[in-house]
Design a protein around this motif. Sequence first.
Motif, PDB file in Angstrom:
ATOM      1  N   PRO A  93       3.571  26.351  91.031  1.00  0.00           N
ATOM      2  CA  PRO A  93       4.904  26.731  90.560  1.00  0.00           C
ATOM      3  C   PRO A  93       5.296  25.964  89.301  1.00  0.00           C
ATOM      4  O   PRO A  93       5.004  24.778  89.165  1.00  0.00           O
ATOM      5  N   GLY A  94       5.942  26.659  88.388  1.00  0.00           N
ATOM      6  CA  GLY A  94       6.376  26.033  87.147  1.00  0.00           C
ATOM      7  C   GLY A  94       6.560  27.070  86.064  1.00  0.00           C
ATOM      8  O   GLY A  94       6.546  28.284  86.321  1.00  0.00           O
ATOM      9  N   THR A  95       6.708  26.615  84.825  1.00  0.00           N
ATOM     10  CA  THR A  95       6.902  27.502  83.677  1.00  0.00           C
ATOM     11  C   THR A  95       5.881  27.163  82.598  1.00  0.00           C
ATOM     12  O   THR A  95       5.788  26.006  82.177  1.00  0.00           O
ATOM     13  N   LEU A  96       5.127  28.169  82.188  1.00  0.00           N
ATOM     14  CA  LEU A  96       4.190  28.020  81.079  1.00  0.00           C
ATOM     15  C   LEU A  96       4.886  28.475  79.811  1.00  0.00           C
ATOM     16  O   LEU A  96       5.364  29.604  79.723  1.00  0.00           O
ATOM     17  N   LEU A  97       4.953  27.592  78.818  1.00  0.00           N
ATOM     18  CA  LEU A  97       5.645  27.872  77.562  1.00  0.00           C
ATOM     19  C   LEU A  97       4.628  28.135  76.468  1.00  0.00           C
ATOM     20  O   LEU A  97       3.676  27.372  76.294  1.00  0.00           O
ATOM     21  N   VAL A 104       9.702  31.487  71.332  1.00  0.00           N
ATOM     22  CA  VAL A 104       9.073  30.786  72.451  1.00  0.00           C
ATOM     23  C   VAL A 104       9.160  31.692  73.668  1.00  0.00           C
ATOM     24  O   VAL A 104      10.218  32.242  73.977  1.00  0.00           O
ATOM     25  N   VAL A 105       8.025  31.866  74.339  1.00  0.00           N
ATOM     26  CA  VAL A 105       7.951  32.696  75.534  1.00  0.00           C
ATOM     27  C   VAL A 105       7.771  31.788  76.737  1.00  0.00           C
ATOM     28  O   VAL A 105       6.885  30.923  76.745  1.00  0.00           O
ATOM     29  N   GLY A 106       8.623  31.963  77.728  1.00  0.00           N
ATOM     30  CA  GLY A 106       8.494  31.239  78.987  1.00  0.00           C
ATOM     31  C   GLY A 106       7.965  32.168  80.061  1.00  0.00           C
ATOM     32  O   GLY A 106       8.513  33.254  80.276  1.00  0.00           O
ATOM     33  N   LEU A 107       6.883  31.778  80.727  1.00  0.00           N
ATOM     34  CA  LEU A 107       6.253  32.592  81.760  1.00  0.00           C
ATOM     35  C   LEU A 107       6.396  31.907  83.113  1.00  0.00           C
ATOM     36  O   LEU A 107       5.930  30.782  83.293  1.00  0.00           O
ATOM     37  N   ASP A 108       7.062  32.591  84.037  1.00  0.00           N
ATOM     38  CA  ASP A 108       7.184  32.081  85.398  1.00  0.00           C
ATOM     39  C   ASP A 108       5.805  32.134  86.054  1.00  0.00           C
ATOM     40  O   ASP A 108       5.227  33.216  86.210  1.00  0.00           O
ATOM     41  N   ALA A 109       5.266  30.989  86.437  1.00  0.00           N
ATOM     42  CA  ALA A 109       3.904  30.948  86.977  1.00  0.00           C
ATOM     43  C   ALA A 109       3.777  31.700  88.294  1.00  0.00           C
ATOM     44  O   ALA A 109       2.690  32.155  88.638  1.00  0.00           O
ATOM     45  N   SER A 110       4.858  31.857  89.023  1.00  0.00           N
ATOM     46  CA  SER A 110       4.783  32.534  90.315  1.00  0.00           C
ATOM     47  C   SER A 110       4.690  34.043  90.164  1.00  0.00           C
ATOM     48  O   SER A 110       4.029  34.721  90.952  1.00  0.00           O
ATOM     49  N   ALA A 115      10.563  35.235  79.752  1.00  0.00           N
ATOM     50  CA  ALA A 115      11.836  34.928  79.104  1.00  0.00           C
ATOM     51  C   ALA A 115      11.512  34.576  77.662  1.00  0.00           C
ATOM     52  O   ALA A 115      10.582  33.819  77.399  1.00  0.00           O
ATOM     53  N   ILE A 116      12.249  35.158  76.713  1.00  0.00           N
ATOM     54  CA  ILE A 116      11.930  35.001  75.298  1.00  0.00           C
ATOM     55  C   ILE A 116      13.142  34.451  74.558  1.00  0.00           C
ATOM     56  O   ILE A 116      14.272  34.884  74.778  1.00  0.00           O
ATOM     57  N   ALA A 117      12.882  33.469  73.675  1.00  0.00           N
ATOM     58  CA  ALA A 117      13.944  32.892  72.852  1.00  0.00           C
ATOM     59  C   ALA A 117      13.480  32.839  71.405  1.00  0.00           C
ATOM     60  O   ALA A 117      12.445  32.229  71.113  1.00  0.00           O
ATOM     61  N   PRO A 118      14.206  33.470  70.475  1.00  0.00           N
ATOM     62  CA  PRO A 118      13.873  33.317  69.056  1.00  0.00           C
ATOM     63  C   PRO A 118      14.263  31.929  68.567  1.00  0.00           C
ATOM     64  O   PRO A 118      15.342  31.431  68.876  1.00  0.00           O
ATOM     65  N   VAL A 119      13.381  31.287  67.831  1.00  0.00           N
ATOM     66  CA  VAL A 119      13.655  29.921  67.357  1.00  0.00           C
ATOM     67  C   VAL A 119      13.594  29.829  65.837  1.00  0.00           C
ATOM     68  O   VAL A 119      13.986  28.815  65.265  1.00  0.00           O
TER      69      VAL A 119
END
Length: 372
Positions: A93-97, A104-110, A115-119
């Motif tokens: 369990p966790g978040t792969l960035l 930046v894309v955040g991927l829920d490992a489960s 989840a996407i954020a423009p930076v």
Amino acid sequence: MASRGTSRRPAAVAAEADTGDVTGPEQLVDDGPRLGRRRTWVVLAVVLVVLVGLGVLRFGGSQPDTAPAPAPAPTLPGESSTDPRAWPDDLPPGTLLVGGGGQVVGLDASTGALAIAPVGLEPAGTVLTVLADGVLVWRPGGRGTRLLAVDGLAPRTVRGGLRSATSFLPGPDGRVWATDTSRERATTWRLIDWRGRTARTVDVPRPVVGDGAGGFLEVGRREVRPVFPLVERRAEPGDLVATGPDGHVVRSCAEGECRFTLVRRDGTTEDLDTAVGDDTSAGTLSPGNGLLAVTEKVGGRSTIRVSVVATGEVKEIFPSTRQTADDAVWLDDRWLALLSEERLVLYDTTEERVVTPRVSIDGPGPLAWRPA
């Protein structure tokens, strides 16, 4: 109706009724066999037609089965899919960035949910540094640092020491090490939380790198010395090859021969037989120091090589287009996330599965892992 019945009346019965005709018996003998032959031929013809019809239906004339094929059984929770592009269901369990394409894309490992954020930062040179409840997105030497909350990657305001810093390293307890100086000699590193508050400072005379456990290592000319926490002040001779949460690897070469040493977190050392070559630019150790992933050039091509620390056995070699320390991150002592040929790859070192998830990221850049 009467005429229809008469037409079906057998000739033998009509002859038998006409007893005055002396030729009747001869006609019975003569006509009976002819009628039998006709019946026989009719029966044979019918049988032949039936057999031919059955053959046609069986071998050439049968209609295709238009009934829909049964749908494949769905993958149940806890079952691994054999699809090499399906998101694995047994990641920790966790978040792969993943950085890339100014976002930046955040991927829920489960679940693999995105989840996407423009930076607004180009992927080249961008670094992701995890801290409590968020991730710092920054470029060395610049002041355009972004702070994102991990849950949904919502932007946050950069405060205090985070706002003025130009370089960061992962720190202990969800904090980061930060510095705002580019001096080549003594550098002051401050341990800062996500609110920008400083917990302590450390002056280091030479360049440092993160040790993989929230501290850092001073990297000098052909030597490596732990700086924080102070396990021991004695420097290990050689070049730093890899770091991890439970130790680091140093390579020292003399007269054409190289010696590789595992330095554990408690300061004890062990000589290794490894698959590491002379052209290694960055590496990472798995938790427990069981596996090693390094970036190195082979025949002019950049590769990520995964091997067993204790024996040097090579588990897998992946082609790579980059040569940075954040091309590969361990999710635990089994799973490795890496970038290979502009794709995100998940490698299961236990079952030796290579998974390329259906995740579209424009020019994937740095990786970071935030356990739950």
